[in-house]
Scaffold this motif. Structure first.
Motif, PDB file in Angstrom:
ATOM      1  N   GLY A  40      38.725   4.001 -10.230  1.00 15.23           N
ATOM      2  CA  GLY A  40      39.487   5.119  -9.700  1.00 15.23           C
ATOM      3  C   GLY A  40      40.782   5.320 -10.459  1.00 15.23           C
ATOM      4  O   GLY A  40      41.092   4.591 -11.404  1.00 15.23           O
ATOM      5  N   ILE A  41      41.534   6.323 -10.017  1.00 12.69           N
ATOM      6  CA  ILE A  41      42.814   6.634 -10.635  1.00 12.69           C
ATOM      7  C   ILE A  41      43.861   6.882  -9.557  1.00 12.69           C
ATOM      8  O   ILE A  41      43.540   7.322  -8.454  1.00 12.69           O
ATOM      9  CB  ILE A  41      42.721   7.866 -11.567  1.00 12.69           C
ATOM     10  N   VAL A  42      45.081   6.591  -9.889  1.00 11.40           N
ATOM     11  CA  VAL A  42      46.259   6.771  -9.038  1.00 11.40           C
ATOM     12  C   VAL A  42      45.966   6.197  -7.644  1.00 11.40           C
ATOM     13  O   VAL A  42      45.759   5.001  -7.528  1.00 11.40           O
ATOM     14  CB  VAL A  42      46.713   8.242  -9.008  1.00 11.40           C
ATOM     15  N   LEU A  43      45.938   7.003  -6.594  1.00 13.12           N
ATOM     16  CA  LEU A  43      45.638   6.498  -5.250  1.00 13.12           C
ATOM     17  C   LEU A  43      44.191   6.736  -4.837  1.00 13.12           C
ATOM     18  O   LEU A  43      43.800   6.357  -3.738  1.00 13.12           O
ATOM     19  CB  LEU A  43      46.571   7.133  -4.216  1.00 13.12           C
ATOM     20  N   MET A  44      43.395   7.337  -5.690  1.00 11.93           N
ATOM     21  CA  MET A  44      41.962   7.536  -5.404  1.00 11.93           C
ATOM     22  C   MET A  44      41.219   6.352  -6.000  1.00 11.93           C
ATOM     23  O   MET A  44      40.790   6.375  -7.155  1.00 11.93           O
ATOM     24  CB  MET A  44      41.467   8.847  -6.005  1.00 11.93           C
ATOM     25  N   LEU A  45      41.096   5.285  -5.230  1.00 12.30           N
ATOM     26  CA  LEU A  45      40.537   4.032  -5.719  1.00 12.30           C
ATOM     27  C   LEU A  45      39.330   3.616  -4.900  1.00 12.30           C
ATOM     28  O   LEU A  45      39.149   4.059  -3.756  1.00 12.30           O
ATOM     29  CB  LEU A  45      41.604   2.934  -5.667  1.00 12.30           C
ATOM     30  N   ALA A  46      38.521   2.732  -5.476  1.00 14.55           N
ATOM     31  CA  ALA A  46      37.343   2.238  -4.773  1.00 14.55           C
ATOM     32  C   ALA A  46      36.998   0.845  -5.293  1.00 14.55           C
ATOM     33  O   ALA A  46      37.317   0.492  -6.423  1.00 14.55           O
ATOM     34  CB  ALA A  46      36.161   3.177  -4.986  1.00 14.55           C
ATOM     35  N   ILE A  47      36.342   0.073  -4.430  1.00 12.16           N
ATOM     36  CA  ILE A  47      35.752  -1.192  -4.860  1.00 12.16           C
ATOM     37  C   ILE A  47      34.274  -1.141  -4.517  1.00 12.16           C
ATOM     38  O   ILE A  47      33.887  -0.639  -3.462  1.00 12.16           O
ATOM     39  CB  ILE A  47      36.429  -2.423  -4.220  1.00 12.16           C
ATOM     40  N   GLU A  48      33.474  -1.639  -5.437  1.00 10.91           N
ATOM     41  CA  GLU A  48      32.040  -1.731  -5.176  1.00 10.91           C
ATOM     42  C   GLU A  48      31.734  -3.151  -4.738  1.00 10.91           C
ATOM     43  O   GLU A  48      32.175  -4.118  -5.361  1.00 10.91           O
ATOM     44  CB  GLU A  48      31.232  -1.367  -6.420  1.00 10.91           C
ATOM     45  N   ILE A  49      30.969  -3.249  -3.669  1.00 14.55           N
ATOM     46  CA  ILE A  49      30.628  -4.531  -3.066  1.00 14.55           C
ATOM     47  C   ILE A  49      29.186  -4.870  -3.426  1.00 14.55           C
ATOM     48  O   ILE A  49      28.348  -3.990  -3.593  1.00 14.55           O
ATOM     49  CB  ILE A  49      30.805  -4.459  -1.522  1.00 14.55           C
ATOM     50  N   SER A  50      28.866  -6.148  -3.492  1.00  9.28           N
ATOM     51  CA  SER A  50      27.561  -6.609  -3.948  1.00  9.28           C
ATOM     52  C   SER A  50      26.392  -6.226  -3.044  1.00  9.28           C
ATOM     53  O   SER A  50      25.254  -6.206  -3.496  1.00  9.28           O
ATOM     54  CB  SER A  50      27.579  -8.127  -4.138  1.00  9.28           C
ATOM     55  N   SER A  51      26.663  -5.919  -1.789  1.00  7.70           N
ATOM     56  CA  SER A  51      25.561  -5.529  -0.895  1.00  7.70           C
ATOM     57  C   SER A  51      26.038  -4.501   0.128  1.00  7.70           C
ATOM     58  O   SER A  51      27.204  -4.483   0.503  1.00  7.70           O
ATOM     59  CB  SER A  51      24.989  -6.746  -0.161  1.00  7.70           C
ATOM     60  N   ALA A  52      25.103  -3.679   0.564  1.00 10.89           N
ATOM     61  CA  ALA A  52      25.416  -2.668   1.576  1.00 10.89           C
ATOM     62  C   ALA A  52      25.843  -3.329   2.884  1.00 10.89           C
ATOM     63  O   ALA A  52      26.744  -2.837   3.573  1.00 10.89           O
ATOM     64  CB  ALA A  52      24.213  -1.756   1.799  1.00 10.89           C
ATOM     65  N   GLU A  53      25.233  -4.448   3.218  1.00 12.82           N
ATOM     66  CA  GLU A  53      25.560  -5.145   4.470  1.00 12.82           C
ATOM     67  C   GLU A  53      27.008  -5.652   4.455  1.00 12.82           C
ATOM     68  O   GLU A  53      27.738  -5.490   5.427  1.00 12.82           O
ATOM     69  CB  GLU A  53      24.589  -6.306   4.689  1.00 12.82           C
TER      70      GLU A  53
END
Length: 118
Positions: A40-53
């Motif tokens: 992401g950029i500036v305050l539009m950020l995300a983390i991807e997690i290893s599983s949906a659960e």
């Protein structure tokens, strides 16, 4: 609106807090293998997690802590806070995620050992 952005120095604030947020999320990712990406950029950020659960459980736990985030694409936790967000708010959010992922790791470790200790 543009006058307010300039007079309140919002662009500089958002850039500074966004950089801090991204750095803190990257440090969090180093401590938790379940975080596979920070983007992401500036305050539009995300983390991807290893599983949906795990992502689903983290979202629910954050809601219980009254921290509102969004889950997208099953495994992505997205942050899109207001411009007034401060570094202390970022630190609170990252600490909450750290606590949640630490608890999830303990539960998984316990499950893998069949509940046996030692």
């Amino acid at each position: 609106l543009m006058d307010t952005i300039e007079s309140e120095n919002l662009l500089a604030h958002v850039t500074e807090v966004g950089s801090h947020f991204r750095e803190q999320l990257q440090e969090l990712a180093k401590r938790h293998e379940c975080i596979v990406d920070v983007r992401g950029i500036v305050l539009m950020l995300a983390i991807e997690i290893s599983s949906a659960e795990r992502a689903k459980d983290a979202l629910a736990a954050m809601m219980q802590k009254h921290i509102l985030i969004n889950r997208t694409h099953e495994t992505v936790l997205r942050f899109l806070p207001p411009f007034i967000l401060g570094k202390a708010d970022v630190d609170t959010t990252v600490a909450a995620l750290d606590h949640i992922f630490t608890g999830q790791n303990a539960v998984q470790a316990h499950a893998h050992t069949g509940g046996k200790v030692g």
